[in-house]
Design a protein around this motif. Structure first.
Motif, PDB file in Angstrom:
ATOM      1  N   VAL A 128       1.067  -1.140   0.101  1.00  0.00           N
ATOM      2  CA  VAL A 128       0.342  -0.070   0.152  1.00  0.00           C
ATOM      3  C   VAL A 128       0.738   1.156   0.046  1.00  0.00           C
ATOM      4  CG1 VAL A 128      -2.115   1.286   0.983  1.00  0.00           C
ATOM      5  CG2 VAL A 128      -1.822  -1.389   1.292  1.00  0.00           C
ATOM      6  N   ALA A 129       0.815   2.026  -1.111  1.00  0.00           N
ATOM      7  CA  ALA A 129       1.705   3.076  -1.370  1.00  0.00           C
ATOM      8  C   ALA A 129       1.386   4.527  -0.398  1.00  0.00           C
ATOM      9  CB  ALA A 129       1.962   3.538  -2.827  1.00  0.00           C
ATOM     10  N   SER A 130       2.189   5.235  -0.434  1.00  0.00           N
ATOM     11  CA  SER A 130       1.822   6.435   0.360  1.00  0.00           C
ATOM     12  C   SER A 130       0.733   7.220   0.164  1.00  0.00           C
ATOM     13  CB  SER A 130       2.952   7.634   0.035  1.00  0.00           C
ATOM     14  OG  SER A 130       4.327   7.033   0.220  1.00  0.00           O
ATOM     15  N   GLY A 131       0.058   7.387   1.414  1.00  0.00           N
ATOM     16  CA  GLY A 131      -1.111   8.430   1.239  1.00  0.00           C
ATOM     17  C   GLY A 131      -2.470   7.661   0.986  1.00  0.00           C
ATOM     18  N   ALA A 132      -2.328   6.238   0.669  1.00  0.00           N
ATOM     19  CA  ALA A 132      -3.744   5.571   0.224  1.00  0.00           C
ATOM     20  C   ALA A 132      -4.426   5.332   1.410  1.00  0.00           C
ATOM     21  CB  ALA A 132      -3.216   4.427  -0.385  1.00  0.00           C
ATOM     22  N   LYS A 133      -5.978   5.451   1.046  1.00  0.00           N
ATOM     23  CA  LYS A 133      -6.841   5.098   2.405  1.00  0.00           C
ATOM     24  C   LYS A 133      -7.544   3.762   1.648  1.00  0.00           C
ATOM     25  CE  LYS A 133      -5.368   9.131   3.507  1.00  0.00           C
ATOM     26  NZ  LYS A 133      -4.434   9.103   4.487  1.00  0.00           N
ATOM     27  N   SER A 144      -1.417  -7.860  -4.391  1.00  0.00           N
ATOM     28  CA  SER A 144      -1.973  -6.510  -4.858  1.00  0.00           C
ATOM     29  C   SER A 144      -1.180  -5.549  -4.408  1.00  0.00           C
ATOM     30  CB  SER A 144      -3.623  -6.516  -4.532  1.00  0.00           C
ATOM     31  OG  SER A 144      -4.167  -7.468  -4.944  1.00  0.00           O
ATOM     32  N   LYS A 145      -1.475  -4.326  -5.194  1.00  0.00           N
ATOM     33  CA  LYS A 145      -0.474  -3.176  -4.893  1.00  0.00           C
ATOM     34  C   LYS A 145      -1.629  -2.078  -5.133  1.00  0.00           C
ATOM     35  CE  LYS A 145       3.656  -4.458  -6.847  1.00  0.00           C
ATOM     36  NZ  LYS A 145       3.443  -6.138  -7.153  1.00  0.00           N
ATOM     37  N   ILE A 146      -1.661  -1.185  -4.207  1.00  0.00           N
ATOM     38  CA  ILE A 146      -2.476   0.012  -3.955  1.00  0.00           C
ATOM     39  C   ILE A 146      -1.773   1.220  -4.360  1.00  0.00           C
ATOM     40  CG2 ILE A 146      -4.062   1.184  -2.675  1.00  0.00           C
ATOM     41  CD1 ILE A 146      -4.925  -1.558  -3.102  1.00  0.00           C
ATOM     42  N   GLY A 147      -1.879   1.807  -5.267  1.00  0.00           N
ATOM     43  CA  GLY A 147      -1.210   3.182  -5.537  1.00  0.00           C
ATOM     44  C   GLY A 147      -1.141   4.342  -4.753  1.00  0.00           C
ATOM     45  N   ALA A 148      -0.405   5.130  -4.648  1.00  0.00           N
ATOM     46  CA  ALA A 148      -0.319   6.327  -3.857  1.00  0.00           C
ATOM     47  C   ALA A 148      -1.357   7.188  -4.042  1.00  0.00           C
ATOM     48  CB  ALA A 148       1.073   7.058  -4.046  1.00  0.00           C
ATOM     49  N   GLY A 149      -1.863   7.622  -2.757  1.00  0.00           N
ATOM     50  CA  GLY A 149      -3.144   8.491  -2.918  1.00  0.00           C
ATOM     51  C   GLY A 149      -4.475   7.954  -3.279  1.00  0.00           C
ATOM     52  N   SER A 150      -4.455   6.796  -3.344  1.00  0.00           N
ATOM     53  CA  SER A 150      -5.727   6.044  -4.003  1.00  0.00           C
ATOM     54  C   SER A 150      -6.730   5.780  -2.638  1.00  0.00           C
ATOM     55  CB  SER A 150      -5.380   4.744  -4.360  1.00  0.00           C
ATOM     56  OG  SER A 150      -4.521   4.693  -5.513  1.00  0.00           O
ATOM     57  N   VAL A 151      -7.951   5.892  -3.054  1.00  0.00           N
ATOM     58  CA  VAL A 151      -9.139   5.566  -1.942  1.00  0.00           C
ATOM     59  C   VAL A 151      -9.740   4.482  -2.545  1.00  0.00           C
ATOM     60  CG1 VAL A 151     -11.062   6.688  -0.810  1.00  0.00           C
ATOM     61  CG2 VAL A 151      -9.237   8.010  -1.614  1.00  0.00           C
ATOM     62  N   THR A 161      -3.606  -4.395  -9.433  1.00  0.00           N
ATOM     63  CA  THR A 161      -2.984  -2.965  -8.925  1.00  0.00           C
ATOM     64  C   THR A 161      -4.034  -1.979  -9.180  1.00  0.00           C
ATOM     65  OG1 THR A 161      -0.902  -3.608 -10.175  1.00  0.00           O
ATOM     66  CG2 THR A 161      -1.210  -1.309  -9.826  1.00  0.00           C
ATOM     67  N   VAL A 162      -4.376  -1.289  -8.123  1.00  0.00           N
ATOM     68  CA  VAL A 162      -5.416  -0.258  -7.948  1.00  0.00           C
ATOM     69  C   VAL A 162      -4.756   1.227  -7.806  1.00  0.00           C
ATOM     70  CG1 VAL A 162      -7.403   0.607  -6.728  1.00  0.00           C
ATOM     71  CG2 VAL A 162      -6.833  -2.008  -6.887  1.00  0.00           C
ATOM     72  N   VAL A 163      -5.477   2.188  -8.668  1.00  0.00           N
ATOM     73  CA  VAL A 163      -5.125   3.517  -8.501  1.00  0.00           C
ATOM     74  C   VAL A 163      -6.447   4.198  -8.609  1.00  0.00           C
ATOM     75  CG1 VAL A 163      -2.808   3.184  -9.649  1.00  0.00           C
ATOM     76  CG2 VAL A 163      -4.791   3.984 -11.043  1.00  0.00           C
ATOM     77  N   MET A 171      -4.427  -3.232 -13.390  1.00  0.00           N
ATOM     78  CA  MET A 171      -3.969  -4.381 -13.905  1.00  0.00           C
ATOM     79  C   MET A 171      -4.469  -5.662 -13.082  1.00  0.00           C
ATOM     80  SD  MET A 171       0.168  -4.564 -14.479  1.00  0.00           S
ATOM     81  CE  MET A 171       0.122  -3.522 -15.662  1.00  0.00           C
ATOM     82  N   GLN A 172      -4.267  -6.537 -13.712  1.00  0.00           N
ATOM     83  CA  GLN A 172      -4.861  -7.894 -13.168  1.00  0.00           C
ATOM     84  C   GLN A 172      -4.126  -8.955 -13.694  1.00  0.00           C
ATOM     85  OE1 GLN A 172      -9.006  -8.423 -12.435  1.00  0.00           O
ATOM     86  NE2 GLN A 172      -8.758 -10.146 -11.208  1.00  0.00           N
ATOM     87  N   ASN A 173      -3.521  -9.806 -12.843  1.00  0.00           N
ATOM     88  CA  ASN A 173      -2.766 -10.955 -13.268  1.00  0.00           C
ATOM     89  C   ASN A 173      -1.668 -10.465 -14.407  1.00  0.00           C
ATOM     90  OD1 ASN A 173      -4.131 -13.154 -11.564  1.00  0.00           O
ATOM     91  ND2 ASN A 173      -5.839 -12.727 -12.983  1.00  0.00           N
ATOM     92  N   GLY A 174      -1.217  -9.509 -14.144  1.00  0.00           N
ATOM     93  CA  GLY A 174      -0.200  -9.052 -15.215  1.00  0.00           C
ATOM     94  C   GLY A 174      -0.886  -8.577 -16.450  1.00  0.00           C
ATOM     95  N   LYS A 175      -2.058  -8.188 -16.653  1.00  0.00           N
ATOM     96  CA  LYS A 175      -2.536  -7.509 -17.780  1.00  0.00           C
ATOM     97  C   LYS A 175      -3.417  -6.551 -17.653  1.00  0.00           C
ATOM     98  CE  LYS A 175      -3.633 -12.383 -19.915  1.00  0.00           C
ATOM     99  NZ  LYS A 175      -4.528 -13.075 -20.420  1.00  0.00           N
ATOM    100  N   LYS A 176      -3.161  -5.315 -18.475  1.00  0.00           N
ATOM    101  CA  LYS A 176      -3.954  -4.073 -18.117  1.00  0.00           C
ATOM    102  C   LYS A 176      -5.146  -4.194 -18.476  1.00  0.00           C
ATOM    103  CE  LYS A 176       0.399  -1.303 -19.133  1.00  0.00           C
ATOM    104  NZ  LYS A 176       0.798  -0.317 -20.122  1.00  0.00           N
ATOM    105  N   ILE A 177      -5.997  -3.227 -17.733  1.00  0.00           N
ATOM    106  CA  ILE A 177      -7.379  -3.282 -17.964  1.00  0.00           C
ATOM    107  C   ILE A 177      -7.573  -2.067 -18.201  1.00  0.00           C
ATOM    108  CG2 ILE A 177      -9.626  -3.432 -16.576  1.00  0.00           C
ATOM    109  CD1 ILE A 177      -8.540  -5.405 -14.613  1.00  0.00           C
ATOM    110  N   LYS A 178      -8.282  -1.720 -19.490  1.00  0.00           N
ATOM    111  CA  LYS A 178      -8.668  -0.463 -19.916  1.00  0.00           C
ATOM    112  C   LYS A 178      -9.716   0.331 -19.230  1.00  0.00           C
ATOM    113  CE  LYS A 178      -7.540  -1.223 -24.666  1.00  0.00           C
ATOM    114  NZ  LYS A 178      -7.846  -1.442 -26.161  1.00  0.00           N
TER     115      LYS A 178
END
Length: 222
Positions: A128-133, A144-151, A161-163, A171-178
């Motif tokens: 969980v990156a900086s400032g995420a809630k 899983s990874k939570i991007g900085a500043g995400s809620v 990966t969540v932003v 991104m899920q299982n190495g594939k980008k989600i549009k």
């Protein structure tokens, strides 16, 4: 013996995660995140034995010195690493798995006054990156990874990966989600309301003008 093995793991994970770590002495004496984790380990022991007041006192003393607030009721797994740490808040019913890393300013909190499980569950190897809630009784899947500043307000699948605000899986299982993630065009509810009011005022003005013109025509015909 198991307790001391866990303390050593807490130190070793810092060397694995932080290239700035140079020696055991430096890490043990100067890493506030480590001090917060160790204080929590002790407070949690008292909490499980129902010495709630002592547990809370320990957590508040730790908060004063480290800037990290971990409720003594939170369940934290092995090799938990808080990098930098200042401003981190972890709620009472949080459950954190093994090999989890969080950065400064992260909140693992609730969304209201609900009873029971009201804080997040982080499975193994989550970052969980900086400032995420991360708010509410939701689950963040393994790796899983939570991007900085995400809620984040909803469950996150494994290997994602969540932003963003609110958080979206990109991104899920190495594939980008549009997804449309134009952060400079986030909705503004106040501005939207004002625009709606402006539209209604324009419609009223137009209707009033039509009534005036109709009355003027009637007067001229008379």
């Amino acid at each position: 013996m198991r307790f001391f093995k866990q303390l050593k793991e807490d130190v070793d994970v810092i060397f694995d995660q932080d290239p700035a770590a140079r020696s055991y002495v430096e890490v043990i004496l100067t890493y506030a995140g480590l001090h917060a984790v160790w204080s929590h380990r002790l407070a949690h022991v008292f909490y499980r034995k129902k010495f709630f007041f002592i547990a809370r006192v320990i957590s508040q003393i730790s908060r004063f010195f480290t800037g990290v607030e971990i409720h003594p009721g939170a369940k934290i797994g092995r090799r938990f690493f808080i990098d930098h740490g200042m401003g981190v808040v972890i709620g009472e019913t949080c459950e954190i798995g093994d090999n989890v890393t969080i950065y400064q300013g992260v909140t693992l909190g609730g969304t209201g006054k609900e009873k029971g499980k009201r804080h997040p569950t982080l499975k193994n190897n989550v970052l969980v990156a900086s400032g995420a809630k991360v708010l509410g009784a939701i689950t963040i899947g393994e790796e899983s990874k939570i991007g900085a500043g995400s809620v984040v307000l909803k469950d996150v699948p494994d290997y994602s990966t969540v932003v963003g605000i609110p958080g979206h899986v990109v991104m899920q299982n190495g594939k980008k989600i549009k997804r449309d993630l134009q952060h400079n065009k986030l909705p503004d509810p106040v501005d939207d309301c004002l625009e709606q009011l402006k539209g209604e005022i324009r419609s009223l003005k137009q209707a009033l003008e039509e009534i005036r013109e109709a009355n003027a025509n009637d007067d001229s015909n008379v």
